[in-house]
Structure formats: C-alpha cells, structure tokens
Design a protein around this motif. Structure first.
Motif, PDB file in Angstrom:
ATOM      1  N   UNK A  27      29.666  39.570  34.499  1.00 34.68           N
ATOM      2  CA  UNK A  27      30.705  38.634  34.080  1.00 34.68           C
ATOM      3  C   UNK A  27      32.100  39.185  34.353  1.00 34.68           C
ATOM      4  N   UNK A  28      32.272  40.491  34.211  1.00 37.93           N
ATOM      5  CA  UNK A  28      33.583  41.091  34.493  1.00 37.93           C
ATOM      6  C   UNK A  28      33.937  40.916  35.967  1.00 37.93           C
ATOM      7  N   UNK A  29      32.975  41.111  36.859  1.00 38.37           N
ATOM      8  CA  UNK A  29      33.258  40.951  38.281  1.00 38.37           C
ATOM      9  C   UNK A  29      33.441  39.482  38.638  1.00 38.37           C
ATOM     10  N   UNK A  30      32.759  38.580  37.934  1.00 37.10           N
ATOM     11  CA  UNK A  30      32.983  37.154  38.172  1.00 37.10           C
ATOM     12  C   UNK A  30      34.445  36.788  37.956  1.00 37.10           C
ATOM     13  N   UNK A  31      35.096  37.468  37.011  1.00 35.17           N
ATOM     14  CA  UNK A  31      36.508  37.183  36.751  1.00 35.17           C
ATOM     15  C   UNK A  31      37.393  37.616  37.928  1.00 35.17           C
ATOM     16  N   UNK A  32      36.898  38.468  38.795  1.00 36.37           N
ATOM     17  CA  UNK A  32      37.618  38.841  40.020  1.00 36.37           C
ATOM     18  C   UNK A  32      37.204  37.940  41.187  1.00 36.37           C
ATOM     19  N   UNK A  60      37.600  37.616  53.184  1.00 37.41           N
ATOM     20  CA  UNK A  60      37.618  36.954  51.880  1.00 37.41           C
ATOM     21  C   UNK A  60      36.268  36.320  51.575  1.00 37.41           C
ATOM     22  N   UNK A  61      35.646  35.703  52.560  1.00 42.47           N
ATOM     23  CA  UNK A  61      34.321  35.097  52.366  1.00 42.47           C
ATOM     24  C   UNK A  61      33.300  36.158  51.957  1.00 42.47           C
ATOM     25  N   UNK A  62      33.328  37.311  52.596  1.00 36.05           N
ATOM     26  CA  UNK A  62      32.409  38.399  52.228  1.00 36.05           C
ATOM     27  C   UNK A  62      32.689  38.912  50.821  1.00 36.05           C
ATOM     28  N   UNK A  63      33.972  39.008  50.465  1.00 38.09           N
ATOM     29  CA  UNK A  63      34.332  39.451  49.113  1.00 38.09           C
ATOM     30  C   UNK A  63      33.866  38.435  48.072  1.00 38.09           C
ATOM     31  N   UNK A  64      34.011  37.146  48.373  1.00 36.12           N
ATOM     32  CA  UNK A  64      33.541  36.097  47.460  1.00 36.12           C
ATOM     33  C   UNK A  64      32.030  36.171  47.308  1.00 36.12           C
ATOM     34  N   UNK A  65      31.324  36.349  48.419  1.00 38.71           N
ATOM     35  CA  UNK A  65      29.869  36.480  48.339  1.00 38.71           C
ATOM     36  C   UNK A  65      29.489  37.631  47.418  1.00 38.71           C
ATOM     37  N   UNK A  66      30.116  38.779  47.612  1.00 38.31           N
ATOM     38  CA  UNK A  66      29.785  39.948  46.804  1.00 38.31           C
ATOM     39  C   UNK A  66      30.211  39.748  45.344  1.00 38.31           C
ATOM     40  N   UNK A  67      31.476  39.433  45.131  1.00 38.54           N
ATOM     41  CA  UNK A  67      32.024  39.423  43.773  1.00 38.54           C
ATOM     42  C   UNK A  67      31.598  38.211  42.950  1.00 38.54           C
ATOM     43  N   UNK A  68      31.296  37.098  43.587  1.00 36.24           N
ATOM     44  CA  UNK A  68      30.907  35.906  42.833  1.00 36.24           C
ATOM     45  C   UNK A  68      29.398  35.685  42.870  1.00 36.24           C
ATOM     46  N   UNK A  69      28.849  35.509  44.069  1.00 31.27           N
ATOM     47  CA  UNK A  69      27.419  35.199  44.200  1.00 31.27           C
ATOM     48  C   UNK A  69      26.559  36.374  43.734  1.00 31.27           C
ATOM     49  N   UNK A  71      27.314  38.761  41.767  1.00 30.79           N
ATOM     50  CA  UNK A  71      27.473  38.987  40.327  1.00 30.79           C
ATOM     51  C   UNK A  71      26.534  38.097  39.521  1.00 30.79           C
ATOM     52  N   UNK A  72      26.343  36.879  39.971  1.00 32.17           N
ATOM     53  CA  UNK A  72      25.392  35.983  39.298  1.00 32.17           C
ATOM     54  C   UNK A  72      23.981  36.551  39.406  1.00 32.17           C
ATOM     55  N   UNK A  73      23.632  37.058  40.586  1.00 31.91           N
ATOM     56  CA  UNK A  73      22.316  37.686  40.756  1.00 31.91           C
ATOM     57  C   UNK A  73      22.151  38.884  39.820  1.00 31.91           C
TER      58      UNK A  73
END
Length: 142
Positions: A27-32, A60-69, A71-73
C-alpha cells in the motif's frame, strides 16, 4: 527459552510478519505508483527520467507497472517473487541512478524499499498468500 535471546524463529510469527510487511509496503508503494499512473493517463506531456535510451513514456510505463501493478500482486501475495523482481530493479534505478548524485536523504526512501523487496525476494510471501495456496493445491494434485 527466552524468545528475545534465542536464535530460533517461530514459523507462525515469520509468516505473520511477512504478511504485515507485504500489506504495508504494497500500500505504501501504491501511494507512489498511483500518481504516476495518473500522469501516464493524463494525456499531458510526460516529464520523467529516461533510462538506458528508453523514452520518458516507456520509463514511466515501466515504473507504473512496477509501483502500481506489482504492488497489488505483493499485497495479495500473488506472483510475489516475480513482482518483487521488478520493484527491486525500479528501486535500484531510483536510488542508485536517478538519485545517485543526491544526498542520502533524497535516496533513502528508495533504498529502504529496495532492502524490503530484497527480503521479500529471499523469504517469499509466506504462508498467508495466494502463492502459498496455489502451491498447496499443486502439491495435493500430484
């Protein structure tokens, strides 16, 4: 035996701590990652670090994949080591390259995340995870 001076660990405590760490750091990384996702979808010009010849949008797309997607996993404990692998790379790039010349305070957060992700990669998601349930199911079907 005194728990505080013992070198032995209780497996249940380890699994509970891994669960708490996964949920918190996820959840902390989702906030990023969520603000980056908003930037990516905004349609405005992307201002982001371009890494290894990749465009700012691709980085940015790779960062979103890592930090958002991913993080959910991690929160779910699903494909945990796979997800953590991408976050390790992202935090290493952030801490060592993007903020490499900055003072320690500027790179501290990404290095702390990196250390937690290395721990999760080494120890796995623990018993309270979807990965564990899938593994148990596979064992029972053999």
């Amino acid at each position: 035996m005194n728990y505080f001076t013992s070198t032995k660990s209780n497996p249940l405590i380890i699994d509970l701590v891994l669960l708490v760490i996964r949920i918190f750091v996820g959840f902390a990384m989702l906030s990023h990652g969520f603000p980056k996702l908003q930037d990516l979808l905004s349609g405005e010009e992307i201002q982001f670090f371009s890494f290894m010849g990749l465009s700012a949008k691709t980085s940015l797309t790779l960062a979103v994949f890592a930090e958002f997607v991913c993080s959910i996993f991690i929160i779910l404990g699903l494909f945990t080591r796979f997800a953590v692998f991408f976050l390790i790379i992202t935090m290493a790039v952030a801490g060592l390259i993007v903020h490499g010349g900055d003072p320690f305070q500027k790179k501290e957060t990404s290095l702390l995340y990196l250390s937690v992700y290395l721990m999760l990669f080494a120890f796995g998601p623990g018993k309270f995870s979807v990965d564990y349930m899938i593994g148990r199911r596979k064992e029972n079907n053999w």
